[in-house]
Design a protein around this motif. Structure first.
Motif, PDB file in Angstrom:
ATOM      1  N   ARG A 134       1.074  -1.205   0.118  1.00  0.00           N
ATOM      2  CA  ARG A 134       0.138  -0.041  -0.151  1.00  0.00           C
ATOM      3  C   ARG A 134       1.009   1.169  -0.094  1.00  0.00           C
ATOM      4  NH1 ARG A 134      -0.646   2.105   4.924  1.00  0.00           N
ATOM      5  NH2 ARG A 134       0.333   1.003   6.535  1.00  0.00           N
ATOM      6  N   LEU A 135       2.301   1.260   0.464  1.00  0.00           N
ATOM      7  CA  LEU A 135       3.136   2.288   0.340  1.00  0.00           C
ATOM      8  C   LEU A 135       3.834   2.289  -0.896  1.00  0.00           C
ATOM      9  CD1 LEU A 135       4.739   1.965   3.951  1.00  0.00           C
ATOM     10  CD2 LEU A 135       2.993   3.707   2.983  1.00  0.00           C
ATOM     11  N   LEU A 136       3.388   1.390  -1.878  1.00  0.00           N
ATOM     12  CA  LEU A 136       4.337   1.528  -3.272  1.00  0.00           C
ATOM     13  C   LEU A 136       4.179   2.661  -3.995  1.00  0.00           C
ATOM     14  CD1 LEU A 136       6.398  -0.080  -4.860  1.00  0.00           C
ATOM     15  CD2 LEU A 136       4.481  -1.307  -5.954  1.00  0.00           C
ATOM     16  N   PRO A 137       3.010   3.132  -4.207  1.00  0.00           N
ATOM     17  CA  PRO A 137       2.761   4.602  -4.987  1.00  0.00           C
ATOM     18  C   PRO A 137       3.709   5.822  -4.494  1.00  0.00           C
ATOM     19  CG  PRO A 137       0.815   3.366  -4.960  1.00  0.00           C
ATOM     20  CD  PRO A 137       1.629   2.648  -4.020  1.00  0.00           C
ATOM     21  N   ARG A 138       3.784   5.838  -3.075  1.00  0.00           N
ATOM     22  CA  ARG A 138       4.462   6.830  -2.453  1.00  0.00           C
ATOM     23  C   ARG A 138       6.016   6.605  -2.608  1.00  0.00           C
ATOM     24  NH1 ARG A 138       2.974  11.017   0.848  1.00  0.00           N
ATOM     25  NH2 ARG A 138       0.892  10.350   0.810  1.00  0.00           N
ATOM     26  N   ALA A 139       6.305   5.281  -2.481  1.00  0.00           N
ATOM     27  CA  ALA A 139       7.685   5.074  -2.431  1.00  0.00           C
ATOM     28  C   ALA A 139       8.347   5.235  -3.775  1.00  0.00           C
ATOM     29  CB  ALA A 139       7.756   3.326  -1.992  1.00  0.00           C
ATOM     30  N   ILE A 140       7.542   5.052  -4.805  1.00  0.00           N
ATOM     31  CA  ILE A 140       7.881   5.464  -6.201  1.00  0.00           C
ATOM     32  C   ILE A 140       8.178   6.655  -6.296  1.00  0.00           C
ATOM     33  CG2 ILE A 140       7.305   5.221  -8.659  1.00  0.00           C
ATOM     34  CD1 ILE A 140       5.975   2.505  -7.895  1.00  0.00           C
ATOM     35  N   ALA A 141       7.292   7.709  -5.853  1.00  0.00           N
ATOM     36  CA  ALA A 141       7.478   9.234  -5.934  1.00  0.00           C
ATOM     37  C   ALA A 141       8.692   9.536  -5.137  1.00  0.00           C
ATOM     38  CB  ALA A 141       6.210   9.842  -5.459  1.00  0.00           C
ATOM     39  N   TRP A 142       9.000   8.972  -4.042  1.00  0.00           N
ATOM     40  CA  TRP A 142      10.112   9.173  -3.024  1.00  0.00           C
ATOM     41  C   TRP A 142      11.343   8.858  -3.900  1.00  0.00           C
ATOM     42  CZ3 TRP A 142      11.432  12.211   1.169  1.00  0.00           C
ATOM     43  CH2 TRP A 142      10.246  12.953   1.915  1.00  0.00           C
ATOM     44  N   ASN A 143      11.262   7.692  -4.683  1.00  0.00           N
ATOM     45  CA  ASN A 143      12.493   7.291  -5.464  1.00  0.00           C
ATOM     46  C   ASN A 143      12.836   8.021  -6.458  1.00  0.00           C
ATOM     47  OD1 ASN A 143      12.445   4.902  -3.708  1.00  0.00           O
ATOM     48  ND2 ASN A 143      11.296   3.524  -5.377  1.00  0.00           N
ATOM     49  N   SER A 144      11.767   8.687  -7.293  1.00  0.00           N
ATOM     50  CA  SER A 144      12.073   9.579  -8.070  1.00  0.00           C
ATOM     51  C   SER A 144      12.460  10.885  -7.768  1.00  0.00           C
ATOM     52  CB  SER A 144      10.759   9.894  -8.907  1.00  0.00           C
ATOM     53  OG  SER A 144      10.169   8.877  -9.766  1.00  0.00           O
TER      54      SER A 144
END
Length: 417
Positions: free
Chosen positions: A151-161
């Motif tokens: 459930r944290l994956l979309p936010r993690a992808i934004a932080w990765n970017s």
């Protein structure tokens, strides 16, 4: 029946409470910072060395050849790299890749100090760097989702970017500053940053070994290719990135624009290189705080179309301020499309296949970036740097319209959940 309100978006504090993810984020930032400085240094170094004996057009072509030299190993090693990321401990794969990158940049630094640097050596180092990156990209992409709840994956992808983009701002600016002193200073700084990234990766303690599907290596490689082909949203998203950025890769010609079009020198070159990342970081910050909830496909296509238009404006500009503004818009639009693509691909891909799917995606991305540099160099040889930028940006807009028609499910993609 009344609509059920969406669950509140998880907070950034919750994401950063995962220790291993924080170390992963730190390694991503340090590695991206290093790669940006190295890219700036090698492009400028190649152009300076080439201009000693060659014309502007021939020198621009050699700058583009760095991209081709770095991409060829990615193309040849894509399938085994993806299979390795799905078979072996992903943390250990990253450590081996960083070792290769450290060896390549340290060799280049030593050669520069001793006066051995040449266009041929720069191209050889680009090949070694490309081989390391071929294995790094799928392992890195597949490792991130293992360190956070789904459930944290979309936010993690934004932080990765965000990690990549903030490094992309600091990297070119630092590269331009270091180049003003000496190329070897930039290379030794890159060495230190890669070493820091290794420390961060080594600090990850959770399970980073994937579940291995039964079958031979060749069977697993074919399975990954078949999955990408069947999943039209995945295939459409990564192929759109391939062709749009392949045509719109005019940023590869920034050394030419800095020196012979805008006449702003190495420090101005650093500002130009940082400008796309400024726009991308602003968008990444917004997405990190406000992940997209609706109309994902429409946002992605709009981002690619604006990317192409901004490339045309950059190519036609004769003023530094307008060129910087166009590059900022270009970077922000690209960040929006990349965020949607990465989130869609990772959400629909099971963990045991993430390495192989990431490998296919990485070769598409590598083709768009590295072959885009080569394409820009070739077109610049024929049309000049301004003509190459206008040609590429126009082509990116045409591809966007075509892909919107060919992949209607991608265009209609709605929620990133």
């Amino acid at each position: 029946m009344a609509d059920v309100p969406p669950e509140p978006s998880p907070s950034a504090r919750e994401l950063l409470g995962h220790r291993d993810y924080v170390f992963f984020w730190g390694s991503r930032w340090a590695g991206a910072f290093a790669a940006q400085i190295q890219s700036v240094a090698m492009g400028w170094h190649m152009y300076v060395l080439a201009r000693e004996t060659r014309s502007v057009e021939e020198s621009a072509f050699l700058v583009g050849m760095i991209g081709l030299a770095a991409f060829l190993p990615v193309l040849l090693l894509t399938l085994p790299a993806g299979e390795a990321a799905d078979r072996y401990d992903r943390r250990k794969v990253l450590l081996l890749c960083l070792t290769g990158e450290i060896a390549s940049v340290l060799s280049l630094a030593i050669a520069t100090v001793n006066g051995w640097a040449s266009p041929a050596l720069l191209l050889a180092i680009a090949v070694v760097f490309g081989a390391s990156r071929a294995f790094f990209a799928p392992a890195n992409t597949a490792l991130g989702p293992m360190l956070v709840p789904r459930r944290l994956l979309p936010r993690a992808i934004a932080w990765n970017s965000l990690a990549w983009q903030t490094a992309s701002i600091a990297g070119p600016a630092a590269g331009g500053f270091l180049l003003a002193h000496a190329p070897q200073t930039a290379y030794f700084t890159t060495f230190g940053l890669y070493a820091l990234a290794m420390v961060f990766v080594a600090s990850i303690r959770g399970n980073t070994r994937p579940e291995v599907n039964p079958g031979s290596r060749w069977q697993l490689m074919k399975e990954g290719l078949a999955y990408v082909w069947r999943q039209k949203i995945v295939f459409g998203a990564i192929s759109l990135d391939l062709f749009a950025v392949l045509l719109g890769g005019a940023t590869a010609l920034l050394p030419v624009f800095a020196r012979d079009v805008l006449h702003v020198g190495s420090e101005g070159f650093g500002v130009l290189r940082a400008s796309p990342a400024i726009g991308a970081t602003l968008v990444a910050l917004w997405l990190a705080a406000n992940p997209l909830r609706r109309y994902a496909g429409g946002f992605m296509f709009a981002g690619v179309a604006v990317f192409g238009a901004a490339t045309v404006v950059f190519g036609l500009s004769k003023a530094m301020w307008l060129s910087v503004a166009a590059l900022i818009v270009l970077g922000g639009a690209d960040m929006l499309s990349v965020y949607v693509r990465q989130t869609l691909v990772q959400l629909v891909t099971p963990d045991q296949m993430r390495g192989r799917v990431a490998a296919v995606s990485s070769v598409f991305i590598g083709a768009s970036n590295e072959l885009g540099e080569f394409e820009s160099g070739v077109v610049a040889r024929i049309l000049g740097p301004v003509g190459a930028a206008v040609f590429g940006g126009t082509g990116a807009m045409i591809v966007t319209a075509l892909w919107a028609k060919l992949f209607p499910d991608l265009r209609r993609a709605d929620r990133l959940e």
